[in-house]
Design an enzyme around this catalytic site. Structure first.
Site, short mmCIF file in Angstrom:
data_model
loop_
_atom_site.label_atom_id
_atom_site.label_comp_id
_atom_site.label_asym_id
_atom_site.label_seq_id
_atom_site.Cartn_x
_atom_site.Cartn_y
_atom_site.Cartn_z
N ASP A 28 0.83 -1.21 0.00
CA ASP A 28 0.00 0.00 0.00
C ASP A 28 0.87 1.26 0.00
OD1 ASP A 28 -2.33 1.42 -0.05
OD2 ASP A 28 -2.71 1.27 2.10
N ASN A 77 -10.62 -3.39 -5.86
CA ASN A 77 -9.94 -2.40 -6.70
C ASN A 77 -10.67 -2.15 -8.02
OD1 ASN A 77 -6.56 -3.34 -5.67
ND2 ASN A 77 -7.86 -1.68 -4.91
#
Ligand code: FPP
Length: 253
Positions: A23, A71
């Site tokens: 991330d 996502n």
């Protein structure tokens, strides 16, 4: 399978399977005044030294979360960019996998992906299937809940076909049907980017994983920081639900 003893700074207890939630790419891009999507490009390049370090210390499986089931909800342009990057990642990784004799595998719901990408993934898996030094797993269109539901579906089909009864379904049996059933469970789960979430990554497989969080943004994460985490891992006592006395008896400490 391990070659720990070759390593000058041998780490006593090694994780067999490391999973990483990479991330912080977009924040890295903004912090460094990069153009749109360039943070993800930097993220793609950050993988190589981590793979090499895992190989050097003798980790068996490295799983990275490249694109989650969730996502797909990102802006279409970012999804398209990530899909292009995944394609170039596979093209770039293949010669490296051949060089280092690393097996490449993918987990996730492939039916959502373009045919070309699906084909590339299959080819890459077939070309590297015989390598045994280490396995690199790239999770694409993957979600831990999808994974568990998918395994449950397979068991339900076996019940429907009369090959299994409902009361034979156990945690062990589910473990044999989730993704990476043939790999060791995740021992160490790392999340970069400063947030404290599992974000639906390898939920079943990480049941007893030691968790590591770092504020470092993924493109800045390197072998040195990983090495520090590996040292900490070797000092943590993993109890698997037992008391520390029981664990001490087992390990003859
Ligand atoms: C999280 O950063 C990262 C992703 C959603 C994608 C990770 C994908 C790559 C690095 C592409 C290359 C693939 C491999 C296998 C290395 P973010 O965008 O959520 O960052 P933010 O938290 O700063 O917004």
């Amino acid at each position: 399978m391990s070659n720990h003893s070759n390593h000058s700074n041998a780490i006593s207890i090694l994780p067999r399977h490391i999973a990483i939630i990479m991330d912080g790419n977009n924040r890295y891009g903004r912090a460094n005044d990069l153009g749109r999507g360039e943070g993800h490009v930097a993220g793609k390049d950050a993988l190589d030294p981590i793979v090499e370090h895992c190989l050097e210390v003798g980790v068996e499986v490295l799983s990275v979360f490249a694109f989650s089931s969730e996502n797909w909800q990102r802006p279409a342009a970012e999804v398209a960019l990530l899909m292009r990057l995944l394609t170039s990642t596979i093209h770039e990784q293949l010669p490296r996998m051949n060089k280092y004799r690393i097996r490449l595998r993918f987990i996730g719901d492939r039916s959502q992906l373009d045919d070309d990408l699906q084909q590339l993934m299959l080819d890459a898996e077939q070309q590297t299937a015989h390598f045994e030094v280490m396995t690199l797993v790239i999770a694409i269109s993957y979600g831990g809940q999808w994974d568990i539901a998918h395994a449950a579906q397979q068991l339900a089909q076996q019940v429907q076909a009369g090959q299994l009864t409902a009361d034979e379904i156990s945690a062990e049996l589910l473990t044999q049907h989730v993704q990476l059933a043939d790999a060791p469970a995740v021992d160490m789960l790392i999340r970069t980017g400063g947030e404290y979430r599992l974000s639906n990554f390898l939920l079943w497989q990480s049941a007893y994983a030691e968790l590591f969080f770092t504020p470092t943004l993924w493109p800045d994460f390197g072998a040195n920081e990983l090495d520090g985490m590996l040292r900490e891992f070797s000092q943590r006592q993993r109890r698997f639900g037992k008391t520390s006395e029981q664990v001490a008896m087992q390990t003859n400490l």
